[in-house]
Design a protein around this motif. Structure first.
Motif, short mmCIF file in Angstrom:
data_model
loop_
_atom_site.label_atom_id
_atom_site.label_comp_id
_atom_site.label_asym_id
_atom_site.label_seq_id
_atom_site.Cartn_x
_atom_site.Cartn_y
_atom_site.Cartn_z
N MET A 77 0.81 -1.21 0.00
CA MET A 77 0.00 0.00 0.00
C MET A 77 0.84 1.27 0.00
O MET A 77 0.34 2.35 -0.29
N GLN A 78 2.13 1.16 0.32
CA GLN A 78 3.01 2.34 0.28
C GLN A 78 3.01 2.98 -1.11
O GLN A 78 3.25 4.18 -1.25
N LYS A 79 2.74 2.16 -2.13
CA LYS A 79 2.80 2.66 -3.51
C LYS A 79 1.66 3.63 -3.83
O LYS A 79 1.62 4.21 -4.90
N GLY A 80 0.76 3.81 -2.88
CA GLY A 80 -0.27 4.83 -3.03
C GLY A 80 0.24 6.22 -2.71
O GLY A 80 -0.47 7.21 -2.93
N LEU A 81 1.46 6.31 -2.20
CA LEU A 81 2.07 7.60 -1.87
C LEU A 81 2.84 8.13 -3.08
O LEU A 81 3.49 7.37 -3.80
N GLU A 82 2.78 9.41 -3.27
CA GLU A 82 3.46 10.06 -4.40
C GLU A 82 4.94 9.70 -4.43
O GLU A 82 5.66 9.83 -3.44
N GLY A 83 5.40 9.19 -5.58
CA GLY A 83 6.82 8.92 -5.77
C GLY A 83 7.29 7.56 -5.31
O GLY A 83 8.44 7.19 -5.54
N ILE A 84 6.43 6.77 -4.65
CA ILE A 84 6.82 5.45 -4.16
C ILE A 84 6.38 4.39 -5.17
O ILE A 84 5.19 4.29 -5.49
N THR A 85 7.33 3.61 -5.66
CA THR A 85 7.02 2.64 -6.72
C THR A 85 7.23 1.19 -6.30
O THR A 85 6.94 0.28 -7.07
N THR A 86 7.74 0.97 -5.09
CA THR A 86 7.97 -0.40 -4.64
C THR A 86 7.78 -0.51 -3.13
O THR A 86 8.06 0.44 -2.39
N HIS A 87 7.31 -1.67 -2.69
CA HIS A 87 7.14 -1.93 -1.26
C HIS A 87 8.48 -1.99 -0.53
O HIS A 87 8.53 -1.93 0.70
N GLU A 88 9.57 -2.11 -1.28
CA GLU A 88 10.89 -2.22 -0.65
C GLU A 88 11.43 -0.87 -0.16
O GLU A 88 12.40 -0.82 0.58
N THR A 89 10.81 0.21 -0.60
CA THR A 89 11.22 1.54 -0.15
C THR A 89 10.86 1.72 1.33
O THR A 89 9.76 1.35 1.75
#
Length: 206
Positions: free
Chosen positions: A122-134
């Motif tokens: 679900m982190q990928k719903g944040l602007e600029g985040i493209t992977t759960h590994e971030t």
């Protein structure tokens, strides 16, 4: 039917929706939408009203000095923080919620200055985040009853803040975006991640 082209209807709907989720209980929370950049104008709910009942024609318009220019009612003192965020980030909308979990975790994390999330899709719903590994960091700033002082303290730190939100200790979440519905998405994602973080803490061995 909701019309995203009608800013009053759209903001009223978002405010009521966040209230229904328990994120703006009572008169808590404040919400803004930029309707004009020059001169700056913000559409907002008046201070001290039940956010679950706000109607489109009850919204007020506020200028860059936090003064009401259209509508009846008083602007929230926290309008100053909305203006600081918009000034520094160029956001089109700022949504401030008071969910119990965000408020509780903001106090717990005040010493460390941030809450970190990683491994969640679900982190990928944040602007600029493209992977759960971030690893995502949500900054936590100390609260201050003097909103002018708080706004000035937060303003320079927004340059290094992520482009979606911050927590104010004991106060709750401020989330923003380049549109009203981007800001709403950021509220939803951050509240989701904060709830997971809280549940994770309760599962840790004592």
């Amino acid at each position: 039917m909701l019309s995203s082209s009608d800013p009053r209807q759209a903001l009223s709907w978002v405010i009521q929706d966040l209230h229904k989720r328990g994120w703006a209980t009572g008169t808590g929370g404040n919400f803004s939408l930029v309707t004009r950049r020059d001169p700056l104008r913000l559409l907002m709910a008046p201070s001290g009203v039940d956010k679950g009942l706000v109607q489109p024609d009850e919204l007020i318009e506020v200028d860059a000095k936090s003064q009401v220019v259209t509508g009846n009612g008083k602007a929230s003192a926290e309008t100053l923080l909305h203006l600081a965020i918009i000034q520094q980030t160029g956001a089109a909308s700022v949504l401030h919620t008071h969910s119990p979990i965000a408020t509780l975790l903001s106090r717990r994390a005040e010493v460390t200055g941030a809450i970190a999330f990683s491994g969640y899709e679900m982190q990928k719903g944040l602007e600029g985040i493209t992977t759960h590994e971030t690893e995502v960091h949500l900054p936590v700033f100390p609260n201050d009853q003097d909103m002018a002082a708080l706004s000035q303290a937060v303003l320079p730190q927004l340059q290094a803040a992520p482009p979606w939100g911050v927590l104010i200790a004991g106060h709750g979440l401020y989330a923003w975006g380049n549109s009203l519905f981007a800001a709403r998405r950021h509220v939803e994602i951050l509240e989701f991640l904060l709830e997971l973080h809280y549940r994770e803490l309760t599962l840790l061995p004592h």
